[in-house]
Design an enzyme around this catalytic site. Structure first.
Site, short mmCIF file in Angstrom:
data_model
loop_
_atom_site.label_atom_id
_atom_site.label_comp_id
_atom_site.label_asym_id
_atom_site.label_seq_id
_atom_site.Cartn_x
_atom_site.Cartn_y
_atom_site.Cartn_z
N CYS A 169 -59.87 -29.47 52.82
CA CYS A 169 -60.71 -30.67 52.84
C CYS A 169 -61.27 -30.92 51.43
O CYS A 169 -61.16 -30.07 50.53
CB CYS A 169 -61.84 -30.53 53.86
SG CYS A 169 -63.20 -29.50 53.29
N GLU A 183 -61.57 -21.69 53.94
CA GLU A 183 -61.38 -21.49 52.49
C GLU A 183 -62.68 -21.11 51.81
O GLU A 183 -62.76 -20.17 51.02
CB GLU A 183 -60.85 -22.77 51.83
CG GLU A 183 -59.53 -23.27 52.37
CD GLU A 183 -59.69 -24.29 53.48
OE1 GLU A 183 -60.48 -24.03 54.43
OE2 GLU A 183 -59.04 -25.33 53.43
N CYS A 189 -65.80 -24.04 56.38
CA CYS A 189 -64.33 -24.00 56.41
C CYS A 189 -63.85 -22.59 56.04
O CYS A 189 -64.54 -21.84 55.34
CB CYS A 189 -63.74 -24.98 55.40
SG CYS A 189 -63.96 -26.70 55.83
N CYS A 241 -63.75 -28.31 50.09
CA CYS A 241 -63.09 -27.06 49.71
C CYS A 241 -62.32 -27.22 48.40
O CYS A 241 -62.24 -26.28 47.60
CB CYS A 241 -62.18 -26.57 50.82
SG CYS A 241 -63.11 -25.93 52.23
N ASN A 251 -62.55 -20.37 59.77
CA ASN A 251 -63.64 -21.35 59.86
C ASN A 251 -64.63 -20.90 60.94
O ASN A 251 -64.24 -20.32 61.95
CB ASN A 251 -63.10 -22.76 60.15
CG ASN A 251 -62.22 -22.83 61.38
OD1 ASN A 251 -61.45 -21.93 61.65
ND2 ASN A 251 -62.33 -23.91 62.12
N ILE A 252 -65.90 -21.18 60.71
CA ILE A 252 -66.94 -20.81 61.67
C ILE A 252 -67.80 -22.05 61.94
O ILE A 252 -68.28 -22.69 60.99
CB ILE A 252 -67.82 -19.67 61.13
CG1 ILE A 252 -66.95 -18.42 60.89
CG2 ILE A 252 -68.96 -19.35 62.11
CD1 ILE A 252 -67.70 -17.24 60.29
N GLU A 253 -67.94 -22.37 63.23
CA GLU A 253 -68.68 -23.58 63.61
C GLU A 253 -70.00 -23.22 64.29
O GLU A 253 -70.14 -22.16 64.90
CB GLU A 253 -67.82 -24.43 64.54
CG GLU A 253 -66.54 -24.89 63.84
CD GLU A 253 -65.63 -25.72 64.73
OE1 GLU A 253 -65.89 -25.83 65.94
OE2 GLU A 253 -64.65 -26.25 64.18
N1 THU Z 1 -61.39 -26.80 58.46
C1 THU Z 1 -61.18 -25.73 57.64
O1 THU Z 1 -61.59 -24.59 57.94
N2 THU Z 1 -60.49 -25.95 56.49
C2 THU Z 1 -59.97 -27.14 56.11
O2 THU Z 1 -59.47 -27.26 55.01
C3 THU Z 1 -60.00 -28.27 57.04
C4 THU Z 1 -60.96 -28.14 58.17
C5 THU Z 1 -62.13 -26.57 59.70
C6 THU Z 1 -63.50 -27.17 59.75
C7 THU Z 1 -63.71 -27.32 61.25
O3 THU Z 1 -64.21 -26.08 61.75
C8 THU Z 1 -62.33 -27.54 61.80
O4 THU Z 1 -61.43 -27.13 60.79
C9 THU Z 1 -62.04 -28.98 62.18
O5 THU Z 1 -62.33 -29.84 61.13
#
Ligand code: THU
Length: 130
Positions: A86, A55, A53, A89, A42-44
């Protein structure tokens, strides 16, 4: 490739994660029908909602590389429990990968496997656009 092995790759993929704001590391490993794997985290960003996310990152990278046929995706996080995909995804997995196996791996390296369609009942899809 065995589901467990793919799950272990998802754990490895957490190293690619850039969770600057949540510090919640997620890794995803996507397996093509031919046996190739795509790993992503995941990259924010500072505009939180623009986060991607793990995935979807893995899927978009694979699609961009020309892949179209997939057999499974594995997901791992740092929590002791399973990290289910989520809602967004789930839509993307089902739409772009089809009804593949979704492999969740927990902190004890135990796996839980669900079908993509099982995770998104009554899904909207290409068939509904007509
Ligand atoms: N996140 C994912 O990468 N995949 C998921 O299925 C659930 C959430 C990430 C998004 C965000 O960067 C962090 O987890 C917290 O929600």
């Amino acid at each position: 490739m065995e589901h467990k092995e793919l799950g272990l790759l998802a754990i490895k993929a957490k190293e690619k994660s850039v969770p600057t704001y949540s510090n919640f590391h997620v890794g995803a490993a996507l397996l093509t029908e031919e046996g190739k794997t795509y790993l992503a985290g995941n990259i924010e960003t500072s505009s939180y909602s623009l986060t991607i996310c793990a995935e979807r990152n893995a899927i978009f990278q694979a699609i961009t590389a020309g892949e179209r046929k997939f057999s499974a995706i594995a997901i791992a996080s740092d929590t002791p429990g399973y990290c289910p995909p989520c809602g967004a995804c789930r839509q993307v997995i089902l739409d772009l990968c089809g009804d593949i196996d979704v492999v969740m791996i927990n902190g004890k390296n135990e796996i839980l496997v669900k079908k993509a369609a099982e995770l998104l009942p009554l899904a909207f899809g290409n068939k509904d656009l007509v």
